[in-house]
Write a protein that holds these residues in place. Structure first.
Motif, mmCIF file in Angstrom:
data_model
loop_
_atom_site.group_PDB
_atom_site.id
_atom_site.type_symbol
_atom_site.label_atom_id
_atom_site.label_comp_id
_atom_site.label_asym_id
_atom_site.label_seq_id
_atom_site.Cartn_x
_atom_site.Cartn_y
_atom_site.Cartn_z
ATOM 1 N N ASP A 49 0.889 -1.481 0.012
ATOM 2 C CA ASP A 49 0.126 -0.012 0.119
ATOM 3 C C ASP A 49 0.937 1.084 -0.134
ATOM 4 O O ASP A 49 1.539 1.492 0.963
ATOM 5 N N THR A 50 0.746 2.078 -1.148
ATOM 6 C CA THR A 50 1.759 3.191 -1.160
ATOM 7 C C THR A 50 1.104 4.250 -0.847
ATOM 8 O O THR A 50 1.472 5.586 -0.793
ATOM 9 N N ASN A 51 -0.134 4.226 -0.142
ATOM 10 C CA ASN A 51 -1.005 5.460 0.638
ATOM 11 C C ASN A 51 -0.777 5.700 1.896
ATOM 12 O O ASN A 51 -1.254 6.532 2.596
ATOM 13 N N LYS A 52 0.190 4.758 2.614
ATOM 14 C CA LYS A 52 0.588 5.022 3.817
ATOM 15 C C LYS A 52 1.805 5.145 4.175
ATOM 16 O O LYS A 52 2.740 4.942 3.278
ATOM 17 N N ILE A 53 2.073 5.956 5.356
ATOM 18 C CA ILE A 53 3.481 6.247 5.757
ATOM 19 C C ILE A 53 4.153 5.134 6.011
ATOM 20 O O ILE A 53 3.573 4.292 6.771
ATOM 21 N N VAL A 54 5.448 5.083 5.808
ATOM 22 C CA VAL A 54 6.460 3.789 6.026
ATOM 23 C C VAL A 54 7.529 4.231 6.766
ATOM 24 O O VAL A 54 8.270 5.619 6.553
ATOM 25 N N LYS A 55 8.095 3.435 7.576
ATOM 26 C CA LYS A 55 9.444 3.845 7.926
ATOM 27 C C LYS A 55 10.549 2.536 7.609
ATOM 28 O O LYS A 55 10.080 1.503 8.033
ATOM 29 N N ILE A 56 11.573 2.858 6.931
ATOM 30 C CA ILE A 56 12.241 1.747 6.447
ATOM 31 C C ILE A 56 13.888 2.205 6.814
ATOM 32 O O ILE A 56 14.194 3.324 7.114
ATOM 33 N N LYS A 57 14.713 1.209 7.082
ATOM 34 C CA LYS A 57 16.033 1.563 7.398
ATOM 35 C C LYS A 57 16.971 0.853 6.354
ATOM 36 O O LYS A 57 16.652 -0.427 6.105
ATOM 37 N N GLY A 58 17.814 1.641 5.836
ATOM 38 C CA GLY A 58 18.663 0.989 4.734
ATOM 39 C C GLY A 58 19.931 1.788 4.324
ATOM 40 O O GLY A 58 20.258 2.843 5.006
ATOM 41 N N ILE A 59 20.529 1.243 3.493
ATOM 42 C CA ILE A 59 21.969 2.079 3.018
ATOM 43 C C ILE A 59 21.703 2.870 1.732
ATOM 44 O O ILE A 59 21.056 2.646 0.651
#
Length: 241
Positions: A49-59
């Motif tokens: 779902d691209t209509n929700k805020i997300v939190k991701i951790k990466g390089i």
């Protein structure tokens, strides 16, 4: 006495009106902090779902030509500098902000693409590494990288650099959209984003400090305005009588 009452009353009303957007900004900071703490880390490959805020951790990394510091050979993929010239020469501050097209890749193997124009938009914030440049170091400024009208003004000044190094671990909080099967960061007034490289706990602390400082500023304006109106309706009215 009437003109004094009018001036104090007007200034009190202006202070109260000015306090409202400041307090509103503080509440937005607090709301975002609570939302951030409640968000779980989301593997990029699992984002549906691209209509929700997300939190991701990466390089964060890029294949573009790296950006160079104005003062040494430090390279980055996002760069911002503020130079404070000698006050006798100029009261203005030299600012510059640059970015490459870069991606954030996490352990799931997924990627989020950050376009240069999105990174440079006014809808996002980077809480990343910064350093203070003293007046001695500004003697080595790369003058060919700044406009001609600033080349003499910035010598022996001071500066603050903010930059994101290539292949640095960051946390992204924001909205993404899918284009041709790829995920891209998006941003507008309602879909702001934050990219930071500090610990999540440190990020929450930063926002707590921002909320406290902003709220107290707004509250001080509000109380000052209310006190001035109190002076009019009670103290000055009694004096007039």
């Amino acid at each position: 006495m009437e003109w004094l009452t009018a001036i104090i009353g007007l200034s009190g009303i202006l202070l109260i009106i000015h306090s409202i957007p400041i307090i509103n900004s503080a509440l937005k900071i607090l709301k975002f902090k609570k939302k951030f703490e409640a968000l779980p880390l989301t593997p990029i490959k699992s984002i549906k779902d691209t209509n929700k805020i997300v939190k991701i951790k990466g390089i964060a990394s890029t294949n573009d030509t790296p950006l160079f510091s104005l003062f040494d050979d430090t390279t980055s993929i996002f760069y911002k500098v503020k130079i404070f010239p000698n006050k006798k020469i100029s009261k203005k501050i030299y600012t510059d902000k640059k970015s490459t097209n870069f991606i954030i890749k996490d352990n799931s193997g997924g990627k989020i693409y950050i376009a240069q124009d999105i990174a440079l938009s006014n809808f996002g914030r980077f809480i990343i590494f910064h350093r203070n440049i003293n007046s001695d170091m500004t003697q080595y400024i790369k003058y060919h990288l700044i406009s001609k009208d600033w080349r003499d003004k910035v010598k022996n000044s001071e500066a603050i650099e903010t930059y994101l190094s290539n292949k640095k671990e960051v946390t992204l909080v924001g909205y993404v959209k899918k284009i041709n099967g790829k995920l891209y960061l998006e941003a507008d007034k309602k879909k702001e984003f934050v990219i930071f490289e500090c610990l999540d706990e440190a990020f929450s602390l930063i926002h707590l400090k921002m909320f406290t400082r902003t709220f107290l500023i707004g509250l001080s304006f509000l109380l000052s305005g209310c006190f001035q109106l109190y002076m009019i309706f009670f103290v000055l009215n009694n004096l007039i009588k």
